[in-house]
Design a protein around this motif. Structure first.
Motif, PDB file in Angstrom:
ATOM      1  N   PHE A 270       0.961  -1.012  -0.117  1.00  0.00           N
ATOM      2  CA  PHE A 270       0.059  -0.167   0.150  1.00  0.00           C
ATOM      3  C   PHE A 270       0.813   1.326  -0.003  1.00  0.00           C
ATOM      4  CE2 PHE A 270      -1.555   3.538   2.774  1.00  0.00           C
ATOM      5  CZ  PHE A 270      -2.707   3.752   2.065  1.00  0.00           C
ATOM      6  N   MET A 271       1.738   1.299   0.834  1.00  0.00           N
ATOM      7  CA  MET A 271       2.758   2.495   0.809  1.00  0.00           C
ATOM      8  C   MET A 271       3.443   2.949  -0.507  1.00  0.00           C
ATOM      9  SD  MET A 271       2.301   4.076   3.496  1.00  0.00           S
ATOM     10  CE  MET A 271       3.905   5.252   3.606  1.00  0.00           C
ATOM     11  N   ALA A 272       3.930   2.060  -1.069  1.00  0.00           N
ATOM     12  CA  ALA A 272       4.587   1.873  -2.409  1.00  0.00           C
ATOM     13  C   ALA A 272       3.573   2.498  -3.312  1.00  0.00           C
ATOM     14  CB  ALA A 272       5.106   0.640  -2.980  1.00  0.00           C
ATOM     15  N   VAL A 273       2.317   1.969  -3.452  1.00  0.00           N
ATOM     16  CA  VAL A 273       1.346   2.511  -4.449  1.00  0.00           C
ATOM     17  C   VAL A 273       0.998   4.281  -3.985  1.00  0.00           C
ATOM     18  CG1 VAL A 273      -0.784   2.351  -5.236  1.00  0.00           C
ATOM     19  CG2 VAL A 273       0.569   0.301  -4.939  1.00  0.00           C
ATOM     20  N   PHE A 565      12.341   8.061   5.087  1.00  0.00           N
ATOM     21  CA  PHE A 565      11.887   7.191   6.450  1.00  0.00           C
ATOM     22  C   PHE A 565      10.678   6.500   6.426  1.00  0.00           C
ATOM     23  CE2 PHE A 565      15.726   9.111   8.811  1.00  0.00           C
ATOM     24  CZ  PHE A 565      16.203   8.092   9.219  1.00  0.00           C
ATOM     25  N   THR A 566       9.531   7.275   5.808  1.00  0.00           N
ATOM     26  CA  THR A 566       8.159   6.755   6.188  1.00  0.00           C
ATOM     27  C   THR A 566       7.888   6.051   5.032  1.00  0.00           C
ATOM     28  OG1 THR A 566       7.656   9.000   6.760  1.00  0.00           O
ATOM     29  CG2 THR A 566       5.909   7.944   5.980  1.00  0.00           C
ATOM     30  N   THR A 567       8.651   5.843   3.858  1.00  0.00           N
ATOM     31  CA  THR A 567       8.421   5.024   2.697  1.00  0.00           C
ATOM     32  C   THR A 567       9.286   3.753   2.553  1.00  0.00           C
ATOM     33  OG1 THR A 567       9.490   6.459   1.438  1.00  0.00           O
ATOM     34  CG2 THR A 567       7.234   6.710   1.499  1.00  0.00           C
ATOM     35  N   ILE A 568      10.695   3.973   2.838  1.00  0.00           N
ATOM     36  CA  ILE A 568      11.706   2.936   2.328  1.00  0.00           C
ATOM     37  C   ILE A 568      11.497   1.808   3.524  1.00  0.00           C
ATOM     38  CG2 ILE A 568      14.131   2.604   2.366  1.00  0.00           C
ATOM     39  CD1 ILE A 568      14.440   5.241   1.230  1.00  0.00           C
ATOM     40  N   PHE A 569      11.538   1.922   4.779  1.00  0.00           N
ATOM     41  CA  PHE A 569      11.579   1.040   5.685  1.00  0.00           C
ATOM     42  C   PHE A 569      10.277   0.730   6.477  1.00  0.00           C
ATOM     43  CE2 PHE A 569      16.266   1.499   5.455  1.00  0.00           C
ATOM     44  CZ  PHE A 569      16.683   0.245   4.963  1.00  0.00           C
ATOM     45  N   VAL A 570       8.918   1.146   5.994  1.00  0.00           N
ATOM     46  CA  VAL A 570       7.857   1.268   6.591  1.00  0.00           C
ATOM     47  C   VAL A 570       7.551  -0.141   7.184  1.00  0.00           C
ATOM     48  CG1 VAL A 570       6.321   1.018   4.545  1.00  0.00           C
ATOM     49  CG2 VAL A 570       5.662   2.206   6.580  1.00  0.00           C
ATOM     50  N   ALA A 571       8.026  -1.207   6.313  1.00  0.00           N
ATOM     51  CA  ALA A 571       7.709  -2.779   6.838  1.00  0.00           C
ATOM     52  C   ALA A 571       7.989  -3.031   7.972  1.00  0.00           C
ATOM     53  CB  ALA A 571       8.261  -3.580   5.861  1.00  0.00           C
ATOM     54  N   ALA A 572       9.310  -2.120   8.467  1.00  0.00           N
ATOM     55  CA  ALA A 572       9.906  -2.674   9.657  1.00  0.00           C
ATOM     56  C   ALA A 572       9.655  -1.543  11.004  1.00  0.00           C
ATOM     57  CB  ALA A 572      11.350  -2.270   9.507  1.00  0.00           C
ATOM     58  N   PHE A 573       8.447  -0.641  10.442  1.00  0.00           N
ATOM     59  CA  PHE A 573       8.040   0.268  11.379  1.00  0.00           C
ATOM     60  C   PHE A 573       6.833   1.090  10.803  1.00  0.00           C
ATOM     61  CE2 PHE A 573       9.068   4.398  14.026  1.00  0.00           C
ATOM     62  CZ  PHE A 573       8.514   4.080  14.833  1.00  0.00           C
ATOM     63  N   PRO A 574       5.673   0.140  11.021  1.00  0.00           N
ATOM     64  CA  PRO A 574       4.416   0.893  10.521  1.00  0.00           C
ATOM     65  C   PRO A 574       3.983   2.106  11.199  1.00  0.00           C
ATOM     66  CG  PRO A 574       4.259  -1.590  11.190  1.00  0.00           C
ATOM     67  CD  PRO A 574       5.468  -1.065  11.818  1.00  0.00           C
TER      68      PRO A 574
END
Length: 781
Positions: A270-273, A565-574
């Motif tokens: 979702f964040m990538a889109v 920060f908000t997009t690149i590693f968002v899978a580790a830090f929702p």
């Protein structure tokens, strides 16, 4: 003729509450040319040793027909600069005949913001006989300061409607900001407002993902297996560390499940889109506003040509230059700088390894038991300090490299500086995070064969609850520290400097009643303030904090790093989007208050986009797809859990069972190391194999997929590795396709914008043709 209509995109932003406008106020700009309006102020020390150069520079300004008003204070000398009407008429004519700027809204009037921009250019391109310009003279302390004045009435209006904390949840008066600070500042706040508004959906979904993990605290078989296990784990360090119980990590296992669960995969997609939709809709809103402001075809480099001619009608053009030698030198320097930054990341790794050993050898039992976690947190704090120091170094290096390039114009210099500075900052912020995400715990070896630094210190392992926990801790500390400390210093620094300057300069009496009447009466063109009231206003502006051409750049850089920060590693830090949302709500008003009340007025700059930042944001969007795919596929336990469920778990044979399909997963991920193994006995002491309860054990477990006999990797490891790579490829292709579809589906400019521009140009051409035919008929006998 086609009547003017409001842009639907602008009306939508007003409806959402991102902006607040009152119709087409952008066109209500009266010409500003009164003695009350000084275009620029220069400040010098009284009795300056270099007063000769000071007077020489002022004489050069007078030769260009600039009016200079000199007012002396006890310790300062103020020079008020006013440009004659002829300069602006010349500017307007050149705009009209230019290729790219001839559709500008400055055709009919010259507002004070434009006057300031023109005079600012003239001052910076005026030299004395020795060839020194204003920048050189300021470095030599010939002049102490230069600034343009805040307009009291408009400044007060902006404070009431925008630059106050109570307006945090209100829309921004973007057109009023544009009229006062210029298009460049207005587009920054429009972009920041849209970015903040668009953070609401990912912030809510991130919280839902977090709560989804929270809902399985008590029912997840994975947590039960960890919390109820009597498994003995191998020591986490040499000599001092002893074997420990897997159940000791029960709390950490629960925390890990909050962000490493099945919902994380969908959230990352979702964040990538979302990043693509955010940028595409931003392009639409930008197109609507620049069309409304009539700067759609504006060209900054062409305006610089116009300003050069206005400054000196006999000027020579600055030729385009390219040197392979200079380009090669810059490339080598950039590469060397990146290697230095990556070297600092290696230094952080060594620091964490040594810190873990020191904490394990310490006298405090709590730190001995959590030495790895303590070392990770200390490393994150040190990383933040390195970021703070390197930010200053990166700026200096980027500026020097721009000087080596010898760029042709300020626009080119700004673009080059932006790319270099962002590249350095990106590696400074994210090198350590990339190491933690993709290398930590994967190159440290196994019991009996650990990888060591200098043959002495063991490389650190992942957190017992999983590698993603380390990434989560690192990101949380850096984001919280960066946003909290940066905002505190960003506000208190300018406030303290202003207070200090007020203490150092004497207080002047209040403005006299006669000058108050003059100040409020805009129609009285002949009015003139008394010298004491002029000095009072100039001194109050002088006390404010200085700004420069790159002041807005720093605001953009801060927000783009946050976007990363908000997009690149968002899978580790929702929860990153939620933190960003809270920060940005404060950031908008903080920047507004600082810009309107604590800092000198920024020189208004005209532009029609956010420059090279849009390319940077698109690059981050692509990198976010790759990084999140790798985090889920490589760093998290999503793939091992998936493989276990369908290949090795109790449900693998397809028959229905009464037990959960993930039962036994934790035990499946652990390999066995025996103390009687020769290589292991040389590495572990007998005293380390005593459990906290005093029991001697002959073997221990560690997280990996290895054979008990020779520590070779098992077939399950290779299967998981293959599925990991397959998932990364599939994830990235699916998300990239979705990004392309989203970009295609949302046009970069609304149709009404294109139609309005078409009709405007058509009507302009018809008017030109009519005037040409009228002249043609008048010339005929």
């Amino acid at each position: 003729m086609r009547g003017h209509r409001r842009q639907p995109s602008i009306e939508l932003l007003e409806l959402m509450g991102v902006v607040k406008e009152n119709g087409n106020e952008q066109s209500q700009l009266p010409p500003v040319h009164t003695p009350l309006s000084y275009d620029y102020i220069l400040v010098a020390k009284a009795n300056n040793e270099q007063e000769k150069k000071q007077n020489e520079y002022i004489e050069e300004l007078k030769k260009k027909k600039l009016k200079v008003t000199k007012i002396r204070d006890d310790v300062l000398v103020f020079y008020g600069i006013q440009a004659p009407k002829e300069i602006f008429e010349r500017y307007r004519y050149l705009l009209k005949v230019s290729d790219a700027c001839n559709w500008s809204s400055d055709q009919n009037v010259v507002p004070l913001s434009t006057r300031i921009r023109i005079v600012h250019f003239i001052l910076n391109h005026t030299t004395i006989r020795s060839g020194e310009g204003l920048r050189d003279l300021m470095k030599m302390k010939v002049f102490k300061a230069k600034f343009c004045l805040h307009e009291k009435k408009k400044q007060r209006e902006l404070k009431e409607s925008w630059a106050r904390w109570t307006a945090c949840l209100q829309g921004q008066p973007i057109t009023a900001v544009r009229n006062y600070f210029g298009e460049k500042v207005a587009l920054y706040y429009l972009w920041l407002g849209w970015y903040t508004y668009l953070l609401i959906p990912p912030a809510l979904i991130g919280v839902i993902v977090f709560l989804y993990g929270l809902a399985f605290f008590n029912s997840s078989p994975l947590i039960k297996e960890v919390c109820e296990a009597d498994t003995v784990m191998c020591p986490l360090c040499d000599k001092r560390c002893k074997v420990w119980q897997l159940s000791d990590t029960c709390t950490y296992a629960k925390v890990s499940l909050l962000f490493d669960n099945n919902g994380t995969v969908l959230f990352a997609m979702f964040m990538a889109v979302w990043a693509t939709l955010f940028l595409e809709f931003w392009k639409r809103h930008r197109a609507s506003y620049v069309c409304e402001w009539k700067v759609s075809d504006w060209c900054e480099e062409e305006e610089e040509l116009i300003l050069e001619i206005v400054n000196d009608p006999n000027c020579e053009p600055k030729e385009y230059k390219h040197s392979y030698l200079r380009s090669t030198l810059v490339l080598i320097c950039v590469t060397a700088m990146i290697l230095v930054i990556i070297g600092l990341t290696h230094a952080l790794v060594v620091f964490r390894v040594i810190a873990a050993v020191i904490l394990a050898d310490g006298s405090w039992e709590f730190l001995r038991n959590h030495s790895n976690s303590g070392a990770m947190m200390l490393g994150a704090v040190l990383h933040y300090l390195i970021i703070t120091v390197m930010t200053r170094i990166n700026r200096i290096v980027a500026m020097k490299l721009c000087e080596i390039e010898e760029t042709r114009s300020f626009a080119t210099t700004e673009k080059s500086f932006t790319i270099k500075m962002f590249t350095f900052q990106f590696f400074t912020y994210f090198s350590s995070l990339f190491y933690v995400a993709f290398f930590l715990g994967r190159i440290n070896g196994h019991p009996g064969g650990y990888v060591r630094i200098s043959g002495k210190w063991r490389l650190e392992e992942c957190h017992p609850s999983g590698c993603l926990t380390d990434l989560f801790i690192q990101m949380a500390i850096i984001m919280v520290l960066k946003q909290t400390i940066s905002n505190v210093f960003e506000f208190t620094g300018p406030w303290f400097c202003r207070w200090l300057k007020r203490r150092q300069t004497k207080k002047l009496q209040r403005k006299c009643a006669h000058c108050y009447l003059k100040d409020d009466s805009e129609a009285r063109h002949g009015a003139e303030l008394c010298d004491n009231c002029k000095l009072r206003d100039w001194l109050s502006n002088y006390r404010l904090n200085d700004v420069d051409s790159f002041s807005l750049f720093h605001e953009f850089l801060e927000m783009v790093i946050q976007f990363s920060f908000t997009t690149i590693f968002v899978a580790a830090f929702p929860l990153a989007p939620l933190l960003a949302l809270i920060n940005n709500i404060i950031e908008i008003r903080l920047d507004a208050i600082k810009m309107v009340t604590l800092e000198r007025r920024l020189v208004p700059k005209k532009t029609n986009d956010i420059g090279v930042w849009i390319d940077v944001l698109e690059a981050i969007g692509v990198l976010a797809v790759i990084a999140n795919g790798l985090v889920i596929g490589v760093s998290s336990d999503f793939i091992p859990r998936l493989v276990y469920r369908y290949r090795y778990g109790p449900c693998a044979n397809g028959t229905e069972t009464d037990i959960d399909c993930m039962v036994g997963y934790i035990n499946n991920t652990l390999s066995i190391a025996r103390i009687d193994d020769q290589s292991l006995s040389n590495e572990l002491l007998v005293s380390q194999m005593i459990t906290p309860s005093g029991l001697n054990v002959s073997s221990c477990r560690y997280k990996d997929y290895r054979n008990i006999e020779d520590y070779s990797l098992t077939p399950q490891f290779w299967l998981i590795l293959a599925v990991r790579f397959a998932f990364v490829i599939l994830f990235e292709h699916v998300v990239v396709i979705c990004k392309f579809i989203a970009a295609w589906f949302v046009p970069s400019a609304p149709m009404q914008v294109k139609n309005d521009r078409l009709f405007d140009k058509l009507n302009r051409l018809k008017e030109e043709l009519s005037s040409f035919e009228a002249r043609l008929h008048s010339d005929q006998p």
